[in-house]
Design an enzyme around this catalytic site. Structure first.
Site, PDB file in Angstrom:
ATOM      1  N   HIS A  21       0.820  -1.218   0.000  1.00 32.82           N
ATOM      2  CA  HIS A  21       0.000   0.000   0.000  1.00 32.82           C
ATOM      3  C   HIS A  21       0.851   1.265   0.000  1.00 32.82           C
ATOM      4  O   HIS A  21       2.049   1.245   0.316  1.00 32.82           O
ATOM      5  CB  HIS A  21      -0.923   0.006   1.221  1.00 32.82           C
ATOM      6  CG  HIS A  21      -0.156   0.008   2.527  1.00 32.82           C
ATOM      7  ND1 HIS A  21       0.401   1.149   3.056  1.00 32.82           N
ATOM      8  CD2 HIS A  21       0.133  -0.995   3.388  1.00 32.82           C
ATOM      9  CE1 HIS A  21       1.012   0.851   4.196  1.00 32.82           C
ATOM     10  NE2 HIS A  21       0.872  -0.441   4.426  1.00 32.82           N
ATOM     11  N   GLU A 100      -1.816  -6.969   7.602  1.00 37.70           N
ATOM     12  CA  GLU A 100      -0.534  -6.916   8.297  1.00 37.70           C
ATOM     13  C   GLU A 100      -0.624  -7.738   9.583  1.00 37.70           C
ATOM     14  O   GLU A 100      -1.711  -8.089  10.048  1.00 37.70           O
ATOM     15  CB  GLU A 100      -0.192  -5.449   8.607  1.00 37.70           C
ATOM     16  CG  GLU A 100       1.162  -5.219   9.259  1.00 37.70           C
ATOM     17  CD  GLU A 100       2.319  -5.732   8.421  1.00 37.70           C
ATOM     18  OE1 GLU A 100       2.528  -6.965   8.414  1.00 37.70           O
ATOM     19  OE2 GLU A 100       3.007  -4.907   7.799  1.00 37.70           O
TER      20      GLU A 100
END
Length: 243
Positions: A21, A100
């Site tokens: 990202h 994550e």
């Protein structure tokens, strides 16, 4: 190239491009994000737009048969920017397994330097309070990417024919751990000689995932290297394109 079911002994392959990202406010302050849902900052949006244009410029985006993303906003919004600019017509498919590592509320939002010795030790070797271990993160990433790749894999008996490509938007720690796993478990000597780089914001890195016939359990991983990276976090200065 054949798609669909394949008899045992014939390898099905899929190329997975992993995209980290764009930058967030916590990235810029070196704060550990984990699964705290921090949005892209202005620079992160600029990075997402820049990498999307590069994927179009290098005729990469047109190869994607599907686009998947972590369900956290910083990843899913990066994926949406790529889809919109590349005009791929794909719907971004969210998968929470691509998140994550969960680091727990006592760690997320803090810098590494501000953590106690015990917190650092738990992150390095165990499970932080309220979080998950590195191994737990790896297991869900392996499961998610293998399942996603298996759905799109095809038989490629001719080396001149490229396997199907998919884009997966995820996070630095999760991606780095998966790429290291692929590198260590690769049957390819060329893959094992590669070094997994630092995972940059909006960097794109390639894995080839192979299956024996229709079995999702028989998986071969090959780390192919860098696809394309922005030169630095400010997006100024162009790009670095992998071989």
């Amino acid at each position: 190239m054949e798609s669909g079911l394949s008899p045992p002994g014939r390898k099905c392959k899929c190329v997975v491009h992993l995209l980290r990202h764009g930058e967030t406010a916590w990235n810029s302050k070196k704060k550990l994000q984990g699964q705290t849902d921090i949005p892209l900052n202005e620079n992160g949006l600029t990075q997402a737009q820049a990498i999307a244009r590069l994927l179009v410029q290098h005729s990469i985006a047109c190869k994607y048969a599907a686009v998947f993303s972590s369900d956290l906003a910083r990843a899913s919004n990066t994926a949406k920017v790529v889809v919109d600019i590349a005009n791929t017509k794909h719907k971004v498919q969210a998968d929470a397994r691509l998140r994550e590592r969960a680091m727990g509320s006592h760690v997320e939002g803090k810098t590494w330097a501000s953590l106690t010795h015990e917190q650092k030790h738990a992150l390095r070797t165990g499970t932080p309070e309220g979080g998950e271990s590195s191994q737990q993160m790896l297991e869900r990433m392996v499961q998610a990417v293998a399942e996603i790749a298996h759905k799109h894999a095809a038989v490629t008996d001719n080396d001149d024919i490229s396997p199907p490509h998919i884009l997966v938007v995820s996070h630095g720690g999760a991606m780095g751990t998966l790429l290291e796993y692929a590198n260590m478990n690769s049957s390819s000597s060329s893959s094992s000689s590669k070094t997994v780089p630092h995972i940059r914001n909006c960097g794109v890195y390639s894995l080839t995932v192979a299956f024996d016939g229709d079995s999702v359990d028989t998986v071969e991983w090959t780390y192919d290297g860098i696809v394309v990276e922005l030169d630095n976090t400010s997006t100024k200065g162009g790009e670095r394109v992998g071989g």
